[in-house]
Scaffold this motif. Structure first.
Motif, short mmCIF file in Angstrom:
data_model
loop_
_atom_site.label_atom_id
_atom_site.label_comp_id
_atom_site.label_asym_id
_atom_site.label_seq_id
_atom_site.Cartn_x
_atom_site.Cartn_y
_atom_site.Cartn_z
N GLU A 422 0.83 -1.21 0.00
CA GLU A 422 0.00 0.00 0.00
C GLU A 422 0.86 1.26 0.00
N ARG A 423 1.96 1.20 0.73
CA ARG A 423 2.85 2.36 0.79
C ARG A 423 3.52 2.59 -0.57
N ALA A 424 3.92 1.51 -1.24
CA ALA A 424 4.55 1.65 -2.55
C ALA A 424 3.60 2.30 -3.55
N ALA A 425 2.31 1.95 -3.44
CA ALA A 425 1.33 2.56 -4.34
C ALA A 425 1.20 4.06 -4.08
N ALA A 426 1.28 4.45 -2.80
CA ALA A 426 1.16 5.87 -2.46
C ALA A 426 2.42 6.65 -2.83
N GLU A 427 3.57 6.01 -2.76
CA GLU A 427 4.83 6.70 -3.04
C GLU A 427 5.06 6.92 -4.53
N LEU A 461 8.10 9.00 1.00
CA LEU A 461 6.90 9.77 1.32
C LEU A 461 7.26 11.18 1.76
N ALA A 462 8.32 11.28 2.58
CA ALA A 462 8.72 12.59 3.10
C ALA A 462 9.18 13.51 1.97
N LEU A 463 9.81 12.97 0.94
CA LEU A 463 10.26 13.78 -0.18
C LEU A 463 9.06 14.31 -0.97
N ARG A 464 8.08 13.45 -1.21
CA ARG A 464 6.86 13.89 -1.91
C ARG A 464 6.13 14.95 -1.10
N SER A 549 10.21 9.22 6.67
CA SER A 549 8.94 8.86 6.06
C SER A 549 8.21 7.87 6.96
N VAL A 550 7.03 8.26 7.41
CA VAL A 550 6.27 7.41 8.33
C VAL A 550 4.88 7.15 7.76
N ALA A 551 4.50 5.88 7.78
CA ALA A 551 3.15 5.50 7.35
C ALA A 551 2.34 5.13 8.59
N GLU A 552 1.33 5.94 8.91
CA GLU A 552 0.45 5.63 10.04
C GLU A 552 -0.58 4.59 9.58
N VAL A 553 -0.55 3.43 10.22
CA VAL A 553 -1.38 2.31 9.78
C VAL A 553 -2.72 2.34 10.49
N LYS A 554 -3.80 2.25 9.69
CA LYS A 554 -5.16 2.17 10.23
C LYS A 554 -5.91 1.05 9.55
N ARG A 555 -6.91 0.54 10.24
CA ARG A 555 -7.71 -0.54 9.67
C ARG A 555 -8.81 0.04 8.81
N GLY A 556 -8.88 -0.42 7.56
CA GLY A 556 -9.90 0.06 6.64
C GLY A 556 -11.17 -0.76 6.72
N ASP A 557 -12.13 -0.40 5.91
CA ASP A 557 -13.42 -1.10 5.86
C ASP A 557 -13.36 -2.18 4.78
N PRO A 558 -13.36 -3.46 5.16
CA PRO A 558 -13.27 -4.53 4.16
C PRO A 558 -14.48 -4.59 3.23
N ALA A 559 -15.62 -4.00 3.66
CA ALA A 559 -16.81 -4.01 2.82
C ALA A 559 -16.74 -2.96 1.71
N GLY A 603 4.69 11.93 6.58
CA GLY A 603 4.15 10.71 5.99
C GLY A 603 2.67 10.84 5.75
N GLU A 604 1.97 9.71 5.73
CA GLU A 604 0.53 9.72 5.53
C GLU A 604 -0.08 8.43 6.05
N VAL A 605 -1.40 8.36 6.01
CA VAL A 605 -2.13 7.21 6.54
C VAL A 605 -2.17 6.09 5.50
N VAL A 606 -1.95 4.86 5.96
CA VAL A 606 -2.05 3.68 5.10
C VAL A 606 -3.07 2.74 5.70
N GLU A 607 -4.07 2.35 4.93
CA GLU A 607 -5.10 1.44 5.41
C GLU A 607 -4.75 0.00 5.04
N ILE A 608 -5.11 -0.92 5.95
CA ILE A 608 -4.94 -2.34 5.65
C ILE A 608 -6.24 -3.07 5.95
#
Length: 608
Positions: A422-427, A461-464, A549-559, A603-608
């Protein structure tokens, strides 16, 4: 010896045949597992000098990297073995210190009440001083352990002279006769015999600290002979005094020597406990660097010895576990019922990994591998199976601890893979970013910006975000990757590799610093090694700014079909565990040892 003759209300009795059978089992267990397996065979499998089951796992995976199934099996075995080690690491300090202090009860039975509080005080002090390093205990290690093993030999020798018939136990046929005559009792007794080899894995794990040759010299020159003399002496004493089975070790000493013996035993068990604690730190450090655990707060406690580290999280979790075990079992005899299952599991896993290495990587003949597996692996399997009988009486505790460690390691590994995707996709690709810089020529500001980043495929992420929010790019920029290798150590001259990103005039350079899993991840030191190779670093490094570069991990909605959670297959409770571990891992600034006053986290938020 005390434990084996206490099995099932003295079902093993101190008769001539039983004593010779038990002592023979002990001696030949030491010979086969310690002398032959570890000192002769397994210690050949050093990973650049480093030992232990995780180092062995890394060695197998590196030498057989083209065999996906074998490397996957090796990873699984390494994770299970390391997890079982954590179960033992909580029991060993408790049972070691308590067994030494219990010698006071031989002097005066009323002192038995002091065993518990004295053990707690000693262990509390031991864990409290870990933050100051192991230098003080390390200086006492040689003299105290030499005195300890000489004392073991001195205790046993007089009893052997008084009753030399015990020397017959050196023949393995007494162990065989005991097993044939009373197979079930011999099988149960192996659950106590395992207590004689509980430190065997530490011989292998400590290779990285002192080397194989000193370990072999110490064992064959002092430790092994002293242990054999002491066990023979205990056997001879029990043939003369069968009623002394309550505490045969301390009974061997004359009354005037009991207090000095308790003192030496206590010092020896403190050092033994220190070895286990240090081993746990090393194991956790390796696991973290191999991607099996979150970042840990590693504190190096010695400027001379790189292997001397302190990990506060591990230290206090271990201490809490030790106190809980002492409170539950309250004696070394009761703790012995919970001990052995995890250590024998680790023994089996080490043997399995070694045989895979010997057969598939070293091309040993099949007959030799099968012989080692049948003789040594068969003995370890018997010991492991015998210890399964302890599950109900407390053996489940190290299994629960091990299961928890396995859950953490597998969850962290799988969750990290998902976050990486997910982080690679955002970067986004770094090449696209460099093309945009060349095309758009964003506004530049003076200075050197350093961006620690896992690889050169994607954009930090920090560079972007620095461009997104501040709309500027520094005149000089260095992306630095700390690459963890499956080896313990990489020489400084071989660590740094500079890669051309295509345009030498864009002010963006890339540095790879390859480190082993015992090396520091110090980013400023890594850049210092590259100063002569990169024009961007030909400035005052003291003025550099470090962007994390920091990715804050949060749980997303699987639905939600648009949420990454819909494609990340992991149970909700494991996602919750991963997120909790992620939020509580060590600060990147501390891990990379960048100056706090010149470090910026973006950085930014990354959902899993």
């Amino acid at each position: 010896m005390q434990t084996v003759f206490a099995i099932e209300h003295h079902a093993v009795t101190p008769t001539h045949a039983d004593v010779l059978g038990i002592v023979s089992m002990i001696v030949w267990t030491l010979v086969l597992i310690v002398c032959i397996k570890y000192l002769v065979l397994v210690m050949r499998a050093d990973n650049a000098g480093e030992g232990g089951i995780l180092a062995l796992m890394a060695l197998v995976r590196r030498l057989l990297e083209n065999r996906a199934r074998t490397t996957a099996v090796a990873l699984t075995l390494g994770i299970v073995g390391a997890s079982l080690f954590y179960g033992d690491s909580m029991i060993t300090p408790a049972i070691s210190v308590m067994s030494a202090i219990e010698g006071l009860a031989v002097i005066d039975p009323t002192l038995a009440e002091a065993v518990l509080p004295a053990s707690v005080v000693i262990l509390t002090v031991l864990f409290a001083i870990q933050r100051n390093g192991t230098g003080i205990i390390g200086k006492a290690f040689g003299p105290v352990m030499t005195a300890w093993f000489l004392a073991l030999a001195a205790l046993g020798l007089p009893w052997i002279i008084r009753h030399p018939v015990i020397l017959a136990a050196l023949s393995p046929h007494w162990a065989v006769l005991f097993a044939l005559d009373r197979p079930w009792m011999a099988f149960v007794a192996m659950g106590a015999v395992v207590l004689t080899i509980t430190g065997a894995e530490a011989l292998y794990a400590d290779m990285g600290h002192v080397g194989a040759r000193p370990i072999r010299i110490a064992w064959f020159g002092l430790v092994g002979p002293s242990l054999v003399l002491n066990y023979l002496g205990q056997g001879a004493m029990l043939l003369i005094h069968p009623d002394w089975v309550d505490n045969p070790f301390f009974r061997m000493a004359p009354s005037w020597a009991t207090i000095p013996l308790v003192a030496v035993a206590t010092l020896a068990t403190i050092i033994a406990s220190q070895a286990v604690i240090s081993g746990t730190f090393s194991m956790s450090h390796q696991a973290s660097r191999l991607g099996l655990m979150p970042r840990l707060s590693i504190r190096h406690t010695s400027k001379q010895e790189g292997g001397q580290i302190y990990i506060p999280e591990v230290n206090w979790i271990l201490f809490s576990g030790v106190l809980i075990l002492i409170a539950i079992f309250q004696s070394s005899a009761h703790l012995a019922t919970a001990y052995g299952l995890a250590v024998t599991g680790t023994l089996l896993l080490t043997t399995t990994l070694f045989l895979v290495l010997a057969h598939d990587a070293w091309r040993w003949p099949t007959w030799a591998v099968v012989l080692i597996g049948v003789v040594i692996g068969g003995l370890e399997l018997v010991i492991f199976t015998a210890n399964l009988l302890k599950i109900v009486s407390g053996g489940w505790i190290p299994l629960v601890i091990g299961a928890g460690a396995i859950t953490i390691m597998t969850t962290w590994r799988k969750g990290t893979e998902m976050v990486f995707r997910e982080r690679a996709a955002a970067e986004g690709p770094l090449e696209d970013f460099l093309d945009w810089v060349a095309r758009e020529n964003p506004r530049r500001v003076p200075g050197l910006a350093i961006y620690p980043h896992p690889d050169r495929v994607t954009t930090p992420l920090a560079l972007r975000n620095n461009l997104r929010f501040n709309h500027v790019l520094h005149e000089r920029n260095v992306i630095v990757s700390i690459v963890d290798e499956d080896v313990p150590h990489i020489r400084h001259k071989d660590r740094v590799q500079v890669t051309d990103l295509g345009n030498p005039d864009d002010g963006i350079a890339y540095v790879e610093c390859h480190v082993g899993f015992t090396d520091s991840q110090d980013v400023p030191k890594a850049l210092a090694l590259a100063c002569d190779k990169i024009p961007e670093l030909q400035v005052d490094m003291a003025q550099a700014v470090y962007f994390m570069s920091v990715a804050e991990v949060k749980r997303g909605d699987p639905a939600d079909p648009d949420s990454p959670a819909s494609r990340n297959r992991m149970s909700p409770w494991r996602k919750a565990v991963y997120i909790a571990l992620s939020r509580n891992q060590a600060d990147r600034v501390k891990v990379f040892r960048t100056p706090k006053t010149r470090s910026v986290v973006m950085g930014e938020v990354v959902e899993i």
